[in-house]
Motif scaffolding. Structure first.
Motif, PDB file in Angstrom:
ATOM      1  N   GLY A 111       0.751  -1.091  -0.036  1.00 27.16           N
ATOM      2  CA  GLY A 111      -0.098   0.182  -0.002  1.00 27.16           C
ATOM      3  C   GLY A 111       0.725   1.165  -0.163  1.00 27.16           C
ATOM      4  N   LEU A 112       2.117   1.063   0.957  1.00 25.68           N
ATOM      5  CA  LEU A 112       2.876   2.491   0.911  1.00 25.68           C
ATOM      6  C   LEU A 112       3.539   2.529  -0.427  1.00 25.68           C
ATOM      7  N   HIS A 113       4.028   1.507  -1.301  1.00 26.00           N
ATOM      8  CA  HIS A 113       4.533   1.774  -2.332  1.00 26.00           C
ATOM      9  C   HIS A 113       3.408   2.426  -3.688  1.00 26.00           C
ATOM     10  N   GLU A 114       2.213   2.067  -3.507  1.00 23.21           N
ATOM     11  CA  GLU A 114       1.226   2.525  -4.293  1.00 23.21           C
ATOM     12  C   GLU A 114       1.060   4.117  -4.033  1.00 23.21           C
ATOM     13  N   VAL A 115       0.945   4.405  -2.727  1.00 26.15           N
ATOM     14  CA  VAL A 115       0.972   5.728  -2.305  1.00 26.15           C
ATOM     15  C   VAL A 115       2.021   6.698  -3.013  1.00 26.15           C
ATOM     16  N   MET A 116       3.515   6.238  -2.832  1.00 26.39           N
ATOM     17  CA  MET A 116       4.512   6.988  -3.268  1.00 26.39           C
ATOM     18  C   MET A 116       4.489   6.891  -4.728  1.00 26.39           C
ATOM     19  N   ALA A 117       3.999   5.720  -5.567  1.00 28.49           N
ATOM     20  CA  ALA A 117       3.896   6.029  -6.965  1.00 28.49           C
ATOM     21  C   ALA A 117       3.023   7.086  -7.334  1.00 28.49           C
ATOM     22  N   ASP A 118       1.847   6.882  -6.870  1.00 37.20           N
ATOM     23  CA  ASP A 118       0.877   8.093  -6.955  1.00 37.20           C
ATOM     24  C   ASP A 118       1.330   9.509  -6.759  1.00 37.20           C
ATOM     25  N   ALA A 119       2.079   9.674  -5.689  1.00 37.40           N
ATOM     26  CA  ALA A 119       2.591  10.893  -5.324  1.00 37.40           C
ATOM     27  C   ALA A 119       3.483  11.484  -6.586  1.00 37.40           C
ATOM     28  N   ALA A 120       4.259  10.452  -6.832  1.00 34.46           N
ATOM     29  CA  ALA A 120       5.370  11.129  -7.727  1.00 34.46           C
ATOM     30  C   ALA A 120       4.607  11.312  -9.097  1.00 34.46           C
ATOM     31  N   TRP A 122       1.628  12.550  -9.362  1.00 32.14           N
ATOM     32  CA  TRP A 122       1.101  13.809  -9.221  1.00 32.14           C
ATOM     33  C   TRP A 122       1.820  15.046  -9.088  1.00 32.14           C
ATOM     34  N   PHE A 123       2.928  14.862  -8.394  1.00 35.63           N
ATOM     35  CA  PHE A 123       4.170  16.093  -8.486  1.00 35.63           C
ATOM     36  C   PHE A 123       4.495  16.282  -9.752  1.00 35.63           C
ATOM     37  N   THR A 124       4.784  15.354 -10.837  1.00 33.12           N
ATOM     38  CA  THR A 124       5.208  15.569 -12.296  1.00 33.12           C
ATOM     39  C   THR A 124       4.054  16.321 -12.905  1.00 33.12           C
ATOM     40  N   GLU A 125       2.850  15.919 -12.672  1.00 36.23           N
ATOM     41  CA  GLU A 125       1.729  16.626 -13.267  1.00 36.23           C
ATOM     42  C   GLU A 125       1.777  18.153 -12.899  1.00 36.23           C
ATOM     43  N   GLN A 126       2.089  18.619 -11.673  1.00 36.81           N
ATOM     44  CA  GLN A 126       2.140  19.724 -11.177  1.00 36.81           C
ATOM     45  C   GLN A 126       3.373  20.509 -12.022  1.00 36.81           C
ATOM     46  N   LEU A 127       4.691  19.831 -11.856  1.00 34.69           N
ATOM     47  CA  LEU A 127       5.620  20.551 -12.604  1.00 34.69           C
ATOM     48  C   LEU A 127       5.246  20.944 -14.099  1.00 34.69           C
ATOM     49  N   THR A 148      16.197  15.402 -19.003  1.00 34.41           N
ATOM     50  CA  THR A 148      16.736  14.959 -17.614  1.00 34.41           C
ATOM     51  C   THR A 148      15.840  14.957 -16.635  1.00 34.41           C
ATOM     52  N   ALA A 149      14.879  15.875 -16.725  1.00 32.12           N
ATOM     53  CA  ALA A 149      13.858  16.088 -15.582  1.00 32.12           C
ATOM     54  C   ALA A 149      12.711  14.769 -15.673  1.00 32.12           C
ATOM     55  N   ARG A 150      12.486  14.616 -16.744  1.00 30.33           N
ATOM     56  CA  ARG A 150      11.583  13.365 -17.270  1.00 30.33           C
ATOM     57  C   ARG A 150      12.464  12.063 -16.602  1.00 30.33           C
ATOM     58  N   THR A 151      13.466  11.773 -17.023  1.00 32.88           N
ATOM     59  CA  THR A 151      14.247  10.571 -16.479  1.00 32.88           C
ATOM     60  C   THR A 151      14.370  10.660 -14.982  1.00 32.88           C
ATOM     61  N   PHE A 152      14.704  11.720 -14.390  1.00 40.46           N
ATOM     62  CA  PHE A 152      14.653  11.468 -12.862  1.00 40.46           C
ATOM     63  C   PHE A 152      13.160  11.607 -12.321  1.00 40.46           C
ATOM     64  N   GLY A 153      12.276  11.698 -13.110  1.00 42.16           N
ATOM     65  CA  GLY A 153      11.095  12.014 -12.307  1.00 42.16           C
ATOM     66  C   GLY A 153      10.776  13.092 -11.439  1.00 42.16           C
ATOM     67  N   MET A 154      11.498  14.162 -11.737  1.00 43.87           N
ATOM     68  CA  MET A 154      11.136  15.215 -11.230  1.00 43.87           C
ATOM     69  C   MET A 154       9.778  16.042 -11.314  1.00 43.87           C
ATOM     70  N   GLY A 155       9.507  16.908 -10.098  1.00 38.12           N
ATOM     71  CA  GLY A 155       8.119  17.258 -10.066  1.00 38.12           C
ATOM     72  C   GLY A 155       8.169  18.459  -9.304  1.00 38.12           C
ATOM     73  N   PHE A 156       6.979  18.931  -8.865  1.00 36.40           N
ATOM     74  CA  PHE A 156       6.610  20.061  -7.954  1.00 36.40           C
ATOM     75  C   PHE A 156       5.583  20.097  -7.134  1.00 36.40           C
ATOM     76  N   ARG A 163      -3.162  20.461  -1.083  1.00 36.52           N
ATOM     77  CA  ARG A 163      -3.563  20.070  -2.345  1.00 36.52           C
ATOM     78  C   ARG A 163      -2.952  18.520  -2.423  1.00 36.52           C
ATOM     79  N   LEU A 164      -2.008  17.949  -2.042  1.00 32.61           N
ATOM     80  CA  LEU A 164      -1.605  16.537  -2.074  1.00 32.61           C
ATOM     81  C   LEU A 164      -2.415  15.686  -1.241  1.00 32.61           C
TER      82      LEU A 164
END
Length: 619
Positions: A111-120, A122-127, A148-156, A163-164
């Motif tokens: 369940g925690l892995h799923e939370v973190m995956a969805d959070a990642a 969502w952050f990418t969508e905000q960026l 590079t930002a996409r490769t490292f999954g960067m977000g905002f 909001r989160l």
């Protein structure tokens, strides 16, 4: 989950090691084994062997060694339990049943892995949305490309307390708090941990998001904010970018440790993908162990300022107790005031590679630190230096490495306060010392080389290796290259090396037992009669440091004598054919070199005699 030795043995037995390794490494038949170029270091001549019968692989070039499970953890970068699960599935074995507590923990982690995956996500969508303008501008100022930002999954993370929380409300506040995404203050509603920050996912070895690092966009403290420790994330055991750096490190044969996320990202964008970073803390023992599973000598590339160099020295001290033969650290000092990101921007990848081409060994970093610690003008200060160096060396758990450090520090400390004598040069011509030039290989020289090494000294060395098997690994390559005139002695040398290769924890008694089963009982027993051999390393009870030093010296003499004898035979033949000053000088120089070797050998014997007379001797 409990994995019994019987289960692991069955798993290894059902796994074809050559088939497993052959999926990613080209192997060819070589007798009863398979051979190929080692996947753990760059090489052109194959020195990597896989033995299905015995269930292990071994590289004679870099000493990589292990079984199927070790292959999955070291080459694939999987955690131990994941490696076992994958092998078990391929072999048709059912994993042992989990107890109730373990099953509940695994379900919770899912369940925690799923939370973190969805959070990642969502952050990418905000960026990439309207609210991410400032974060995208920061990336542009730092020279980080969208790719590079996409490769490292960067977000905002927007500057909002909810909001989160709203976006992931289906998971419920308790799970979001446990994942570290919300902050829970007693008596108040949980709120978003990360606000107004550039978000950088932290992933495990399998590439799953387990935590985040958040960088402030403008001014503010803290500049970087990491997730707290959670059931998924232990910052002292995690390295940033491990999932991408592990395969890159195996290909490049190196791994770099830098200070922060942006250093890793900048290096990767410049084409250097084998970099990792600790997560806001000094390197821990667990992180060092993880690095050593990738390469034997990681390169620490910390900032050139005082804080960066202090961190590097702290890592050096922490690594000392964990050193092992072949396993160490090296260091690169960046220009003052620069970090890897700055260096890449100013000089590109070439500037980084120029520094990485000449890393500083661990022993040098420790030595320079202690020498610079205080003046060395008085006997007391020099004694203090020796005491500090001795304390450092004695913190090393492995006796072989400890012995080497004690000897190296002693040599350096003596050289620091003792004038160095110039090496003897037999003849001078003008201002340039005479050096013997190459001569044609004569029949006399060939006959000397063909005669092989000194059998008496070879027997003594072999007795020392049987008496002290831990020393065999240090001389593996040299022992394999020795040319022995005596067939039985040569076969025994090979047998000793082979047995030691298969069992790294071998003691003398077990080695003798195994040799006896192979038909070498008589000769092995004869060799262990210490009273016939005047060397410290042939004694059962002897000082470990002295044994190591004397055995090193004996092997060096063993190798050097045939070559000196052959060169002397060449020089003698040349002088007999045509007498010249140069031929005469060469012969005299080689005679003196031979005499020096004889003196070194005599000193070994005398050292043994002195030890025998000064105390009881074990046989």
């Amino acid at each position: 989950m409990s994995l019994s030795p019987a289960f692991l043995d069955e798993l290894r037995a059902r796994t074809s090691l050559s088939a497993l390794i052959g999926k990613t490494t080209k192997l060819q038949k070589a007798g009863r084994e398979m051979r190929g170029c080692c996947p753990f270091h760059n090489e052109k001549t194959p020195s990597f062997y896989v033995n299905d019968d015995k269930g292990f692989y071994h590289c004679f070039g870099c000493s990589a060694h292990g079984d199927a499970i070790r292959w999955m953890t070291d080459q694939r970068g999987l955690p131990f339990i994941d490696a076992v699960k994958e092998l078990a599935q391929a072999a048709g074995l059912e994993m042992p049943a989990q107890d109730r507590q373990s099953a509940e923990k695994a379900e919770r982690a899912k369940g925690l892995h799923e939370v973190m995956a969805d959070a990642a996500i969502w952050f990418t969508e905000q960026l990439n949305g309207l609210s991410g303008n400032d974060a995208r501008a920061l990336l542009d100022r730092r020279g980080i490309s969208p790719e590079t930002a996409r490769t490292f999954g960067m977000g905002f993370a927007p500057d909002s307390r909810g909001r989160l929380k709203t976006a992931l409300k289906d998971y419920g506040d308790p799970l979001l708090v446990e994942a570290g995404m919300l902050i829970q203050v007693e008596g108040k509603e949980p709120y978003d941990r990360f606000r107004g920050r550039l978000m950088i996912p932290i992933r495990d070895a399998r590439g799953r998001t387990i935590a985040f690092g958040g960088r402030i966009l403008d001014q503010g403290e803290p500049k970087y904010l990491n997730s707290p420790d959670t059931p998924l994330f232990d910052k002292g055991r995690t390295l940033y970018n491990l999932d991408r750096a592990a395969p890159a490190a195996r290909k490049a044969g190196r791994v770099l440790v830098v200070e922060g996320y942006m250093d890793v990202i900048a290096l990767s964008q410049a084409g250097i993908h084998e970099a990792v970073a600790p997560l806001g803390t000094a390197l821990t023992e667990a992180q060092l162990e993880r690095l050593w599973r990738m390469v034997d000598v990681p390169i620490l590339c910390f900032d050139g300022d005082a804080a960066g160099q202090k961190a590097a020295l702290r890592a050096a001290h922490r690594a000392l107790p964990m050193l092992a033969p072949g396993r160490s650290l090296s260091f690169v000092t960046l220009p003052q005031g620069q970090d890897p990101d700055d260096l890449v921007k100013q000089g590109g990848p070439a500037a980084v590679e120029a520094l990485l081409a000449k890393p500083e060994p661990l022993v040098e970093r420790l030595w320079q630190s202690e020498v610079a610690a205080e003046p060395l003008d008085t006997p007391e200060q020099r004694a203090g230096l020796k005491r500090r160096l001795s304390d450092l060396a004695n913190s090393i758990a492995d006796p072989a490495v400890k012995s080497e450090y004690l000897a190296e520090f002693r040599r350096r400390a003596d050289a620091q306060v003792t004038p160095q004598r110039k090496p003897f040069v037999p003849f001078q011509r003008g201002k340039q010392p005479w050096r013997p030039g190459p001569l044609p290989v004569t029949q006399d020289a060939k006959a000397v080389r063909a005669a092989g090494i000194d059998r008496v000294l070879a027997k003594a060395v072999l007795a020392g290796l049987i008496r002290h098997p831990a020393e065999i690994a240090r001389h593996m390559e040299v022992l394999g290259s020795l040319k022995l005139a005596d067939g039985a002695l040569g076969r025994l040398f090979e047998a000793v090396v082979d047995v030691a290769l298969e069992d790294r924890q071998l003691d003398s008694a077990r080695l003798v037992t195994i040799l006896a089963r192979s038909g070498f009982e008589g000769i092995a027993s004869d060799l262990l009669r210490a009273d016939t051999m005047p060397y410290s390393f042939t004694r059962k009870a002897a000082d470990t440091v002295r044994v190591r030093e004397d055995l090193d010296e004996a092997i060096a003499i063993l190798i050097a004598r045939p070559e000196v004898d052959a060169l002397l035979a060449e020089a003698t033949s040349a002088m007999q054919a045509r007498f010249t000053d140069e031929a005469f000088e060469r012969q005299v120089a080689l005679v003196r070199e031979k005499q020096a070797l004889e003196l070194r050998l005599a000193n070994l014997c005398q050292a043994h005699e002195d030890a025998r007379l000064s105390g009881p001797e074990g046989n």
